[in-house]
Scaffold this motif. Structure first.
Motif, mmCIF file in Angstrom:
data_model
loop_
_atom_site.group_PDB
_atom_site.id
_atom_site.type_symbol
_atom_site.label_atom_id
_atom_site.label_comp_id
_atom_site.label_asym_id
_atom_site.label_seq_id
_atom_site.Cartn_x
_atom_site.Cartn_y
_atom_site.Cartn_z
ATOM 1 N N HIS B 8 0.690 -1.134 -0.041
ATOM 2 C CA HIS B 8 0.043 0.070 0.068
ATOM 3 C C HIS B 8 0.957 1.275 -0.042
ATOM 4 O O HIS B 8 1.882 1.473 0.679
ATOM 5 N N PRO B 10 0.358 4.930 0.636
ATOM 6 C CA PRO B 10 -0.686 5.915 1.144
ATOM 7 C C PRO B 10 -0.696 7.269 0.973
ATOM 8 O O PRO B 10 -0.896 8.103 1.754
ATOM 9 N N LEU B 11 -0.327 7.598 -0.409
ATOM 10 C CA LEU B 11 0.085 8.958 -0.583
ATOM 11 C C LEU B 11 -0.812 9.019 -1.767
ATOM 12 O O LEU B 11 -1.174 8.390 -2.907
ATOM 13 N N CYS B 12 -1.437 10.515 -2.213
ATOM 14 C CA CYS B 12 -1.985 10.722 -3.404
ATOM 15 C C CYS B 12 -1.669 12.393 -3.458
ATOM 16 O O CYS B 12 -1.138 12.875 -2.573
ATOM 17 N N LYS B 15 -7.111 13.782 -2.291
ATOM 18 C CA LYS B 15 -8.083 12.797 -2.096
ATOM 19 C C LYS B 15 -9.394 12.964 -2.877
ATOM 20 O O LYS B 15 -9.833 14.103 -3.088
ATOM 21 N N CYS B 19 -13.299 8.900 -1.788
ATOM 22 C CA CYS B 19 -12.416 7.934 -1.191
ATOM 23 C C CYS B 19 -12.390 7.975 0.174
ATOM 24 O O CYS B 19 -12.239 8.913 0.954
ATOM 25 N N SER B 23 -5.488 7.226 2.854
ATOM 26 C CA SER B 23 -4.276 7.957 1.911
ATOM 27 C C SER B 23 -4.182 9.205 2.165
ATOM 28 O O SER B 23 -4.938 9.978 2.571
ATOM 29 N N TYR B 24 -2.833 10.043 2.241
ATOM 30 C CA TYR B 24 -2.393 11.262 2.594
ATOM 31 C C TYR B 24 -2.152 12.227 1.558
ATOM 32 O O TYR B 24 -1.118 11.662 0.500
ATOM 33 N N GLY B 59 -2.926 1.904 -3.822
ATOM 34 C CA GLY B 59 -2.939 2.942 -3.038
ATOM 35 C C GLY B 59 -4.210 3.582 -2.551
ATOM 36 O O GLY B 59 -5.210 2.660 -2.894
ATOM 37 N N GLY B 60 -4.419 4.816 -2.580
ATOM 38 C CA GLY B 60 -3.327 5.975 -2.644
ATOM 39 C C GLY B 60 -2.816 5.820 -4.179
ATOM 40 O O GLY B 60 -3.562 5.471 -5.051
ATOM 41 N N THR B 61 -1.992 6.568 -4.647
ATOM 42 C CA THR B 61 -1.352 6.587 -5.829
ATOM 43 C C THR B 61 -0.053 6.228 -5.950
ATOM 44 O O THR B 61 0.974 6.970 -5.837
#
Lengths: 594, 363
Positions: B8, B10-12, B15, B19, B23-24, B59-61
């Motif tokens: 995973h 957890p970044l994008c 958001k 979603c 994810s941060y 993710g996220g991205t």
């Protein structure tokens, strides 16, 4: 202290006229309760009383003031609870009659005054809320004089909220209300005016000693049930229960005697000495006749016995509740329970849920009908499903004599409401230059559905209502059956006027449609009179219930969702293969009869 | 058979409105990506030498990462797991980040499947969904279509008038000729932006009947174009069904790494902390639950009924369900082949009710 220094009094009032607030101020003023212990509506100990701002049960409390023992017995103000008022009054020699100076005399004020006059208690009229800008002191005095016959100088002024006039009220109680007349030398004679149940001590009897005295370990006889007990504990309410050595003629307090069988200690019964009994009991109370019945079923069918025990306990200090076992195909085992009115029903439901923690499904309330069958049988119908339309010769329904008091601005809409509800107008009189009393007879059935709420809404809250049963009259009534997925649902059966049957059937079917969630298959809902279907709607089949995205991180969440779905289904009742939510069984109450 | 491995990220960039994953947004994130990767590699040690045959970076991205950072993760995987039998290695790509040079580098590191979050071709809809890419980004990807031999495209439906929009969305999607397609019915979760938008009447949804019709239409059109509807929301050309995701639906073991990732390993169902600090310092896992035999059957049936292939019941389960179906006329919703039971495609859209019926009866 001799009984010349005792005063027993009640406070009676129309709902919201400030009775409980006045009681609070009296307790504060006399230091019966320390200010720091004070909470609003002190005497209303049930949560439900505080939340709704109403008094349901009577309370009794001892106040020491200027060398006198004053016993205050608080009473409810709603029409449903007038029997509680009459009970309380029997234990008193006097009563404060509270009238809201911004509203004047209301229907319930009059009803209470009549009750008080029947029981011969001394009334002290008090105009309350004199601090409010809209107060009409002179007009209210005039009304009190014309309607109730009290002279201007007999009427006290107060603001319970601001604590104005409290001392004068207390002084007047001592001055005008007679001391109790009993003789403590005579043999014991005491009235049970209320009671409650405590699992340690058994039944706690609220008593007013008329003659004689009662001591610990005395042997007593309850004259109605002929049961004998030994007194365990004697006490007074201060306002918490406090043990004392004895109660003597004129006193108000409580006793316990290890009474576990609650049917043995009925409110209204007379207590006397087992060894030296009096000949005649006190007159007791008028038997209360329930006017409205509904089905009550535990949500969880396994809790039937608990519900029975809870009803037993409530009935102990609420003589107006009646109940009999009942079964419903849809709802399982439960009870048909009789009440004095809808508020009484709601309050009982809430007490069962809160005090006994039993979740209930309630069915649509109905009045008691009298069915005359072709074979000569006459049957009281407490449950509409029991009416056998096929062999019915005629049916009678209860009528009430109702009185509405309102500012004359609202006569128009109120008359329209009465006409809509098939009321039979019996006259109208002016109480003052702008307030009228409207009298009419009306089927009770019409009163229990939305009448009170609609009356309040068409009169901006100003009109008040009181009613009294006058008897039974034949009516063209029919049984309206609801079928869900072709199966009749006994718990949804109602009795309606033939002229309203189509309309009601259609409305009810529509309301049910809103409540019944879509099922796997389409579900027809029909309303029928006999075999004739008068209305039909369909709940479409479920088209969507999907978790679209479900990967490795969703496994636990999906499980939770399915468990929640299962719980939701468990809370519904199954009729055939259709899951019906519990609220649906009350949908008829939401049907508007515009 | 090897296990699946999920990682995973957890970044994008921002958001998406719908979603509710952990994810941060990159502007707010407190930790460094290099540090995160270092922790990931440390976490891999917990499962050292495990045989892996599918990998999925989601993710996220994950496409926010540089190719070097991804290479760093890949080498970590190679060092810590047995990957000789690796069959499928997927990464999610946000069309906004698409850069063919980066893709080529990823392919060199061993990534052989790309999943693009298209969601829609309609800019207005993309805006409502809070997506940062636009239609032109998708057109750009089309130019490089031939460089991919296994890729998947996603769409979302459920907004008002999607029933009208769906045909052109699908036609455009099919022009890409992807091997795999995922089409999700929009789920409005609490604590999402779209929930508030719905509450404030900023958006509307198609009603239940319209959504159901849309779904049927999707199923028909994709079948006509040669896609196998192998899971409620997934469609694939023959042989291109996602091997990694099938592990979830067949409830086979998988390892999840990274913040908030879940895994099912050694009969333990676990979920990692969703705060990076706790994840890093408190031993990664926040919830661990042992899955006993009965629960395993529960999950296998719950997940397996999402698949067209369904799930095989054991003897006892079979006889309970057979009786239950006879009593409640449930045969019309299911297909029974020997002991294998599956939900008919026609009723996929009410599968929660049907799966619920089966599980309530069995457990």
């Amino acid at each position: 202290m001799d009984n010349k220094k005792i005063r027993n009094f009640s406070i009676i009032a129309h709902i919201d006229h400030g009775k409980s607030t006045l009681a609070d101020r009296i307790l504060e003023f006399t230091n019966t309760i320390e200010k720091r212990d004070m909470q609003d509506q002190f005497l209303d100990t049930m949560d439900i009383e505080r939340e709704r701002g109403i008094t349901v049960k009577s309370q009794a409390i001892r106040i020491m003031y200027k060398g006198h023992k004053l016993h205050l017995i608080d009473t409810p103000g709603h029409v449903d609870f007038s029997y509680e008022v009459s009970r309380a009054l029997k234990a008193c020699e006097g009563a404060l009659l509270i009238i809201d100076g911004t509203q004047g005399i209301q229907a319930q004020t009059m009803a209470n005054v009549y009750l008080a006059m029947e029981t011969d208690v001394k009334i002290i009229p008090v105009i309350n809320k004199i601090d409010l800008p809209g107060v009409k002191i002179e007009e209210t005095k005039q009304e009190i004089y014309e309607e109730l016959g009290y002279e201007e100088d007999e009427i006290l002024l107060a603001s319970a909220k601001e604590g104005i006039g409290i001392e004068k009220i207390l002084d007047t109680i001592i001055e005008r209300i007679p001391a109790p007349a009993g003789d403590e030398k005579k043999s014991l004679k005491a009235l049970i005016f209320d009671s409650h149940y405590n699992s340690y001590q058994g039944v706690i009897l609220y008593v007013r000693i008329i003659d004689g005295e009662i001591n610990k370990e005395d042997k007593i006889l309850l004259m109605g049930s002929q049961a004998k007990y030994e007194v365990h504990e004697i006490g007074i309410f201060e306002p918490k229960m406090k043990k004392v050595d004895k109660l003597t003629a004129g006193d108000v307090g409580y006793i316990t005697a290890g009474i576990k069988d609650i049917t043995k200690a009925k409110v209204g019964d007379t207590i006397t000495s087992a060894e030296n009994p009096v000949d005649k009991p006190l007159p007791g109370y008028r038997e209360m006749i329930p006017m409205v019945y509904c089905g009550m079923y535990p949500t969880d069918n396994d809790r039937y016995n608990e519900l029975r025990d809870a009803l037993d306990k409530l009935a102990l200090n609420d003589a107006a509740i009646r109940f009999e076992p009942d079964t419903s195909e849809a709802l399982g085992f439960g009870f048909r329970v009789g009440f004095l009115g809808l508020l009484h029903m709601e309050v009982t439901q809430e007490r069962l849920e809160r005090e006994f923690d039993i979740d209930l499904v309630i069915t649509t309330p109905n009045v008691v009908y009298k069915a005359y069958y072709e074979d000569g049988e006459v049957k009281e119908i407490h449950n509409p499903a029991q009416l056998d339309q096929s062999r019915l010769e005629r049916i009678e329904e209860p009528y009430v004599k109702a009185e509405i008091i309102t500012p004359d601005d609202y006569i128009g809409p109120i008359m329209k409401l009465c006409t809509d509800k098939n009321a039979d107008h019996k006259g109208m009189e002016y109480l003052s230059s702008d307030r009228v009393l409207i009298k009419f007879n009306i089927p009770l059935r019409q009163i229990i559905f939305n009448f009170y709420d609609r009356l309040k809404s068409v009169s901006s809250g100003y009109a008040s209502l009181d009613y009294d049963l006058i008897g039974y009259k034949e009516s063209d009534l029919v049984k309206l059956t609801i079928l869900v997925n072709k199966k009749p649902v006994d718990a949804l059966t109602t009795i309606v006027h033939r002229d309203d049957a189509h309309y009601r059937g259609r409305q009810l079917a529509r309301k049910l449609k809103e409540h019944i969630p879509r099922q796997l298959f389409k579900v027809p809902i029909q309303a029928s009179i006999g075999k004739r279907v008068v209305s039909r709607v369909t709940v479409k089949a479920l088209r969507k219930n999907v978790t679209s995205k479900c990967y490795g991180g969703d496994v636990s969440r999906k499980k939770k969702l399915l468990e929640k779905q299962k719980e939701g289904k468990k809370r519904m009742k199954k009729v055939g293969s259709v899951d019906i939510p519990q609220e649906a069984f009350l949908s008829i109450l939401e049907v508007d009869d515009e | 058979m090897g296990k699946g491995l999920y990682i995973h990220i957890p970044l994008c960039f921002k958001k998406c409105n719908y979603c509710n994953f952990v994810s941060y947004p990159i502007s707010k994130v407190k930790f460094k990506i290099t540090d995160y990767i270092k922790t990931l590699k440390k976490e891999m040690k917990e499962f050292e030498n495990e045989k892996i045959d599918t990998v999925y970076i989601g993710g996220g991205t994950p496409s926010l990462l540089d190719p070097e950072e991804i290479e760093n993760i890949v080498s970590g995987i190679k060092q810590n797991f047995k990957v000789s039998g690796l069959e499928e290695f997927t990464i999610e790509i946000n069309p906004f980040d698409f850069n063919i040079e980066n893709i080529r580098k990823m392919q060199k590191s061993g990534i052989n499947r790309f999943s693009f979050g298209f969601q829609s071709f309609d800019n207005n809809k993309l805006e409502k969904l809070g997506r940062i890419h636009r239609r032109r980004d998708l057109e750009n990807i089309k130019k490089y279509r031939e460089e991919f031999n296994n890729f998947s495209l996603d769409l979302i439906f459920g907004l008002k008038n999607d029933i009208k929009l769906i045909e052109s969305e699908l036609r455009k999607l099919i022009e890409f000729n992807p091997q795999h397609i995922s089409i999700y019915n929009l789920k409005v979760e609490k604590n999402t932006k779209i929930f508030k938008m719905l509450e404030n009447n900023k958006i509307e949804l198609d009603n239940e009947d319209a959504q159901s019709k849309t779904y049927s239409y999707i199923n028909r059109l994709l079948k006509e174009n040669g896609y196998n509807h192998y899971e409620i929301s997934n469609y694939a050309k023959k042989g291109f069904e996602s091997k990694h995701n099938l592990k979830y639906w067949r409830f086979k073991p998988y390892i999840g790494l990274g913040v908030s990732a879940s895994g099912y390993y050694d009969n333990i169902l676990y979920t990692n902390y969703s705060s990076y600090d706790k994840y890093k310092n408190n031993g990664y896992k926040s919830i661990q639950k042992e899955i006993k035999k009965v629960q395993k059957r529960y999950f296998r049936i719950m997940m397996g009924l999402r698949l067209k292939e369904g799930v095989i019941l054991n003897k006892e389960e079979y006889s309970i369900i057979r009786k239950f179906f006879d009593k409640n006329n449930l045969d019309k919703y299911f297909i029974f082949r020997n002991k294998r039971i599956s939900i008919k495609e026609k009723y996929f859209f009410i599968s929660n009710s049907l799966i619920g019926r089966i599980l309530d009866e069995l457990f």
